[in-house]
Design a protein around this motif. Structure first.
Motif, PDB file in Angstrom:
ATOM      1  N   UNK A  58       0.830  -1.201   0.000  1.00 58.63           N
ATOM      2  CA  UNK A  58       0.000   0.000   0.000  1.00 58.63           C
ATOM      3  C   UNK A  58       0.868   1.257   0.000  1.00 58.63           C
ATOM      4  N   UNK A  59       1.944   1.245   0.783  1.00 54.03           N
ATOM      5  CA  UNK A  59       2.850   2.383   0.809  1.00 54.03           C
ATOM      6  C   UNK A  59       3.529   2.565  -0.543  1.00 54.03           C
ATOM      7  N   UNK A  60       3.942   1.466  -1.147  1.00 58.79           N
ATOM      8  CA  UNK A  60       4.603   1.565  -2.449  1.00 58.79           C
ATOM      9  C   UNK A  60       3.665   2.193  -3.475  1.00 58.79           C
ATOM     10  N   UNK A  61       2.399   1.801  -3.449  1.00 60.94           N
ATOM     11  CA  UNK A  61       1.438   2.376  -4.387  1.00 60.94           C
ATOM     12  C   UNK A  61       1.289   3.876  -4.163  1.00 60.94           C
ATOM     13  N   UNK A  62       1.115   4.286  -2.910  1.00 60.62           N
ATOM     14  CA  UNK A  62       0.944   5.709  -2.624  1.00 60.62           C
ATOM     15  C   UNK A  62       2.215   6.497  -2.912  1.00 60.62           C
ATOM     16  N   UNK A  63       3.366   5.922  -2.598  1.00 60.21           N
ATOM     17  CA  UNK A  63       4.624   6.627  -2.865  1.00 60.21           C
ATOM     18  C   UNK A  63       4.817   6.803  -4.370  1.00 60.21           C
TER      19      UNK A  63
END
Length: 212
Positions: free
Chosen positions: A29-34
């Motif tokens: 999820x963090x990778x997607x938002x980043x």
């Protein structure tokens, strides 16, 4: 002035964060938002606030730049003798926060902090511009200095000493925060924001919604 400050408000209406669309793994999820923050060409999407607590119980924050992340955690580099370095030596827990204003998003991360390996610190140090490598020697970070001239003189001194190949200072290197809690916040209309928390329990991530 206080009345004007109190009247500052914004309606958040850009996006939503629903369980059906969110990843089960917080790193994904963090990778997607980043990646979305990078694609949006935000100013310094890699900037994050690091919060630590000193032996006296007083919290302190500062903004640093993330230099990497994976399943092991979030990495940044600093002077180990700085205030944050000393506080982490005494209390190896911290909180991180990313605030992507234009996307109306916040990510909060909490966990234990450890030093990265010597090899990782060496590799990143070698990748930095020469001025930044010399700066790691020149700045007694968080210490009181009489003027900027001290930094300039130190940079010149170490530039003359090391030339184009300064070694990594022994007091400088990376930290890795190993998360046990993530929170993803998406601004929504009427202050009914979306908040999804991931907490580590028995080796697996539990995802749950928090009230805004």
């Amino acid at each position: 002035m206080n009345d004007k400050i109190a009247d500052l408000r914004k309606s958040y209406e850009r996006a939503e964060l629903d369980e059906s669309a969110a990843h089960h793994d917080p790193v994904a999820q963090f990778r997607q938002w980043f990646d979305e923050a990078l694609a949006a060409q935000l100013p310094e999407p890699n900037a994050m606030t690091v919060a630590t607590v000193g032996p006296d119980g007083r919290p302190s924050t500062r903004v640093v730049l993330i230099k990497g992340f994976d399943e092991r955690g979030i990495v940044w580099y600093t002077n180990y003798h700085s205030r944050k370095g000393r506080e982490l030596a005494a209390n190896p827990y911290a909180a991180l926060q990313f605030h992507w204003v234009e996307l109306e998003r916040v990510v909060r991360i909490e966990g234990r902090v450890e030093k990265v390996s010597e090899a990782e610190s060496d590799a990143y140090y070698r990748s930095r511009p020469l001025d930044s490598r010399l700066g790691a020697w020149a700045s007694p970070q968080s210490e009181v200095i009489p003027s900027r001239a001290v930094l300039v003189a130190n940079a010149a001194k170490y530039g003359a000493k090391f030339g184009l190949n300064p070694p990594r200072p022994p007091h400088w290197g990376g930290f890795r925060l190993v998360p046990d809690c993530w929170e993803f916040w998406q601004g929504r209309k009427s202050r009914l924001h979306d908040r999804l928390r991931y907490r580590l329990q028995d080796g697996r991530w539990i995802r749950e919604r928090l009230a805004p």
